[in-house]
Design a protein around this motif. Structure first.
Motif, PDB file in Angstrom:
ATOM      1  N   PHE A 123       8.678 -28.885 -44.741  1.00  0.00           N
ATOM      2  CA  PHE A 123       7.677 -29.650 -45.479  1.00  0.00           C
ATOM      3  C   PHE A 123       6.285 -29.228 -45.029  1.00  0.00           C
ATOM      4  CE2 PHE A 123       8.410 -31.969 -41.588  1.00  0.00           C
ATOM      5  CZ  PHE A 123       7.154 -32.379 -41.187  1.00  0.00           C
ATOM      6  N   VAL A 124       5.299 -29.584 -45.856  1.00  0.00           N
ATOM      7  CA  VAL A 124       3.887 -29.431 -45.515  1.00  0.00           C
ATOM      8  C   VAL A 124       3.217 -30.785 -45.729  1.00  0.00           C
ATOM      9  CG1 VAL A 124       3.771 -26.982 -46.100  1.00  0.00           C
ATOM     10  CG2 VAL A 124       3.251 -28.699 -47.857  1.00  0.00           C
ATOM     11  N   LEU A 125       2.057 -30.976 -45.044  1.00  0.00           N
ATOM     12  CA  LEU A 125       1.283 -32.206 -45.191  1.00  0.00           C
ATOM     13  C   LEU A 125       0.007 -31.886 -45.947  1.00  0.00           C
ATOM     14  CD1 LEU A 125       1.731 -33.804 -41.648  1.00  0.00           C
ATOM     15  CD2 LEU A 125       3.010 -34.286 -43.752  1.00  0.00           C
ATOM     16  N   VAL A 126      -0.096 -32.397 -47.166  1.00  0.00           N
ATOM     17  CA  VAL A 126      -1.260 -32.160 -48.001  1.00  0.00           C
ATOM     18  C   VAL A 126      -2.299 -33.242 -47.710  1.00  0.00           C
ATOM     19  CG1 VAL A 126      -2.119 -31.927 -50.351  1.00  0.00           C
ATOM     20  CG2 VAL A 126       0.185 -31.110 -49.769  1.00  0.00           C
ATOM     21  N   VAL A 127      -3.531 -32.827 -47.470  1.00  0.00           N
ATOM     22  CA  VAL A 127      -4.629 -33.753 -47.182  1.00  0.00           C
ATOM     23  C   VAL A 127      -5.270 -34.150 -48.507  1.00  0.00           C
ATOM     24  CG1 VAL A 127      -6.803 -34.103 -45.977  1.00  0.00           C
ATOM     25  CG2 VAL A 127      -5.006 -32.686 -44.943  1.00  0.00           C
ATOM     26  N   GLU A 128      -5.266 -35.447 -48.789  1.00  0.00           N
ATOM     27  CA  GLU A 128      -5.879 -35.986 -50.009  1.00  0.00           C
ATOM     28  C   GLU A 128      -6.858 -37.074 -49.606  1.00  0.00           C
ATOM     29  OE1 GLU A 128      -2.452 -37.293 -52.142  1.00  0.00           O
ATOM     30  OE2 GLU A 128      -2.127 -35.328 -53.086  1.00  0.00           O
ATOM     31  N   GLY A 129      -8.137 -36.705 -49.582  1.00  0.00           N
ATOM     32  CA  GLY A 129      -9.157 -37.656 -49.123  1.00  0.00           C
ATOM     33  C   GLY A 129      -9.011 -37.874 -47.627  1.00  0.00           C
ATOM     34  N   ASP A 130      -8.710 -39.128 -47.209  1.00  0.00           N
ATOM     35  CA  ASP A 130      -8.522 -39.423 -45.787  1.00  0.00           C
ATOM     36  C   ASP A 130      -7.068 -39.751 -45.478  1.00  0.00           C
ATOM     37  OD1 ASP A 130      -8.313 -41.787 -47.074  1.00  0.00           O
ATOM     38  OD2 ASP A 130      -9.670 -42.909 -45.769  1.00  0.00           O
ATOM     39  N   PRO A 133       7.700 -26.150 -54.124  1.00  0.00           N
ATOM     40  CA  PRO A 133       7.026 -25.881 -55.397  1.00  0.00           C
ATOM     41  C   PRO A 133       5.566 -25.476 -55.218  1.00  0.00           C
ATOM     42  CG  PRO A 133       7.106 -28.213 -54.971  1.00  0.00           C
ATOM     43  CD  PRO A 133       7.872 -27.580 -53.857  1.00  0.00           C
ATOM     44  N   ARG A 134       4.980 -25.055 -56.299  1.00  0.00           N
ATOM     45  CA  ARG A 134       3.591 -24.630 -56.290  1.00  0.00           C
ATOM     46  C   ARG A 134       2.659 -25.821 -56.106  1.00  0.00           C
ATOM     47  NH1 ARG A 134       0.952 -20.131 -58.571  1.00  0.00           N
ATOM     48  NH2 ARG A 134      -1.209 -20.528 -59.176  1.00  0.00           N
ATOM     49  N   LEU A 135       1.628 -25.656 -55.267  1.00  0.00           N
ATOM     50  CA  LEU A 135       0.628 -26.701 -55.073  1.00  0.00           C
ATOM     51  C   LEU A 135      -0.586 -26.429 -55.965  1.00  0.00           C
ATOM     52  CD1 LEU A 135       0.713 -27.082 -51.169  1.00  0.00           C
ATOM     53  CD2 LEU A 135       2.011 -28.352 -52.900  1.00  0.00           C
ATOM     54  N   ALA A 136      -1.384 -27.462 -56.150  1.00  0.00           N
ATOM     55  CA  ALA A 136      -2.568 -27.337 -56.998  1.00  0.00           C
ATOM     56  C   ALA A 136      -3.584 -26.391 -56.359  1.00  0.00           C
ATOM     57  CB  ALA A 136      -3.189 -28.710 -57.235  1.00  0.00           C
ATOM     58  N   ASP A 137      -4.323 -25.687 -57.205  1.00  0.00           N
ATOM     59  CA  ASP A 137      -5.360 -24.790 -56.699  1.00  0.00           C
ATOM     60  C   ASP A 137      -6.370 -25.577 -55.870  1.00  0.00           C
ATOM     61  OD1 ASP A 137      -4.083 -22.848 -58.112  1.00  0.00           O
ATOM     62  OD2 ASP A 137      -5.556 -22.729 -59.736  1.00  0.00           O
ATOM     63  N   GLY A 138      -6.751 -24.999 -54.718  1.00  0.00           N
ATOM     64  CA  GLY A 138      -7.728 -25.642 -53.857  1.00  0.00           C
ATOM     65  C   GLY A 138      -7.155 -26.711 -52.944  1.00  0.00           C
ATOM     66  N   ALA A 139      -5.848 -26.896 -52.966  1.00  0.00           N
ATOM     67  CA  ALA A 139      -5.241 -27.917 -52.111  1.00  0.00           C
ATOM     68  C   ALA A 139      -5.460 -27.562 -50.645  1.00  0.00           C
ATOM     69  CB  ALA A 139      -3.754 -28.034 -52.419  1.00  0.00           C
ATOM     70  N   ILE A 140      -5.545 -28.621 -49.821  1.00  0.00           N
ATOM     71  CA  ILE A 140      -5.765 -28.460 -48.389  1.00  0.00           C
ATOM     72  C   ILE A 140      -4.561 -29.020 -47.655  1.00  0.00           C
ATOM     73  CG2 ILE A 140      -7.217 -29.132 -46.441  1.00  0.00           C
ATOM     74  CD1 ILE A 140      -9.577 -29.255 -48.313  1.00  0.00           C
TER      75      ILE A 140
END
Length: 317
Positions: free
Chosen positions: A262-269, A290-297
């Protein structure tokens, strides 16, 4: 909030494979051997200098061959003089025979002498051509367009037939890679390879292991000519998995637990866990599905100690 080091994902091609050291080698290599005994009088081909096909590389001084050529030349000249005299005498005897002043037996003898002299001249010319061929063997020429890789003799050195004179290679170059037998399962003719200056394809796979390490030899033909000289070592990757357009994250951003990767996607805080399937790896990055959104952190490093229920403070390294 808990501080989290973050990295932006990449979108694009990913080439996965194994990396090896590759050596630049000529596509064709020959060892030039001496054909006549003598002493090396001249080394015309310098190491690393490109020459055309047929250019002189080594000259061997062979006094016995020179003496042989002089002898057969003198024999040919003597045979021609004897032929000229015999055939001139035949012409005179024919005139005398027509006038009845010469017996037919003497005319036959003159005709036989002229014919024998002609054959003697032909034999002398053949011997001269044979000696000339031996003389040409005293000069070794480039078998094809290329360059001298290594000179194996020095000027003045005495050589015999079969003595190695030099190593000669073609202008076209390949990459030579030695790999363990276990790595051949994913490699075949046509397998793509990436190296410092571009791409190429495997054109030959060794039939048996060689050397103490029992390694198999692969030859890769570059798509474009290499600027490096033979013997240069490069880093090459044999591509075993390729993605045209994939999401990739640093290896530090990929974590595993009992349920999988797994990965941990940062969304805001906040953090959001995304289960993924790892793909090919390239230069420290891993393709994921799966593919992540462009610019995802995504969070990077020490993922096991992060609590996704707590707010985060994103830190860019």
């Amino acid at each position: 909030p808990q501080a989290v080091r973050v990295v932006e994902i990449r979108q694009g091609p990913v080439l996965g494979g194994r990396r090896y050291l590759a050596e630049v080698v000529p596509e064709s290599t020959v060892r030039v051997l001496a054909q006549v005994p003598g002493a090396v009088s001249e080394l015309s081909g310098e190491e690393g200098v490109l020459v055309e096909q047929g250019s002189p590389l080594v000259r061997i001084s062979a006094p016995d061959i020179a003496a042989r050529i002089s002898r057969v030349r003198a024999e040919r000249q003597r045979a021609e003089q004897e032929r000229d005299f015999a055939c001139k005498q035949l012409a005179t005897d024919r005139v005398l025979a027509e006038a009845g002043d010469l017996a037919p037996v003497q005319l036959d003898h003159s005709e036989k002498g002229c014919a024998s002299a002609e054959l003697a001249v032909e034999a002398a010319k053949a011997a001269e051509r044979e000696a000339g061929v031996a003389g040409t063997r005293a000069v070794e020429r480039s078998p094809f367009a290329g360059e001298v890789l290594v000179q194996l003799v020095d000027e003045g050195q005495t050589v015999m037939p079969g003595t190695p004179l030099l190593q000669f290679g073609s202008r076209e170059q390949l990459l030579q890679i030695r790999v363990p037998g276990g790595d051949l399962a994913d490699v075949d003719l046509g397998t793509r390879a990436e190296f410092d200056q571009g791409f190429g394809r495997v054109v030959a796979v060794g039939a048996q292991a060689q050397g103490p390490g029992r390694l198999f030899e692969l030859l890769v033909k570059p798509d474009e000519a290499l600027p490096q000289r033979p013997g240069t070592t490069l880093t090459a990757t044999l591509i075993t998995d390729e993605r045209e357009d994939a999401t990739s994250v640093p290896e530090e951003s990929l974590a595993r637990d009992d349920t999988g990767a797994f990965v941990l996607v940062v969304e805001g805080d906040s953090l959001r866990r995304v289960d993924v399937t790892p793909g090919p790896r390239q230069d420290g990055w891993v393709a994921i599905d799966p593919r992540l959104a462009d610019g995802a952190i995504v969070a990077s490093g020490a993922l096991s100690v992060l609590d996704i229920t707590l707010p985060v403070l994103a830190v860019t390294p």
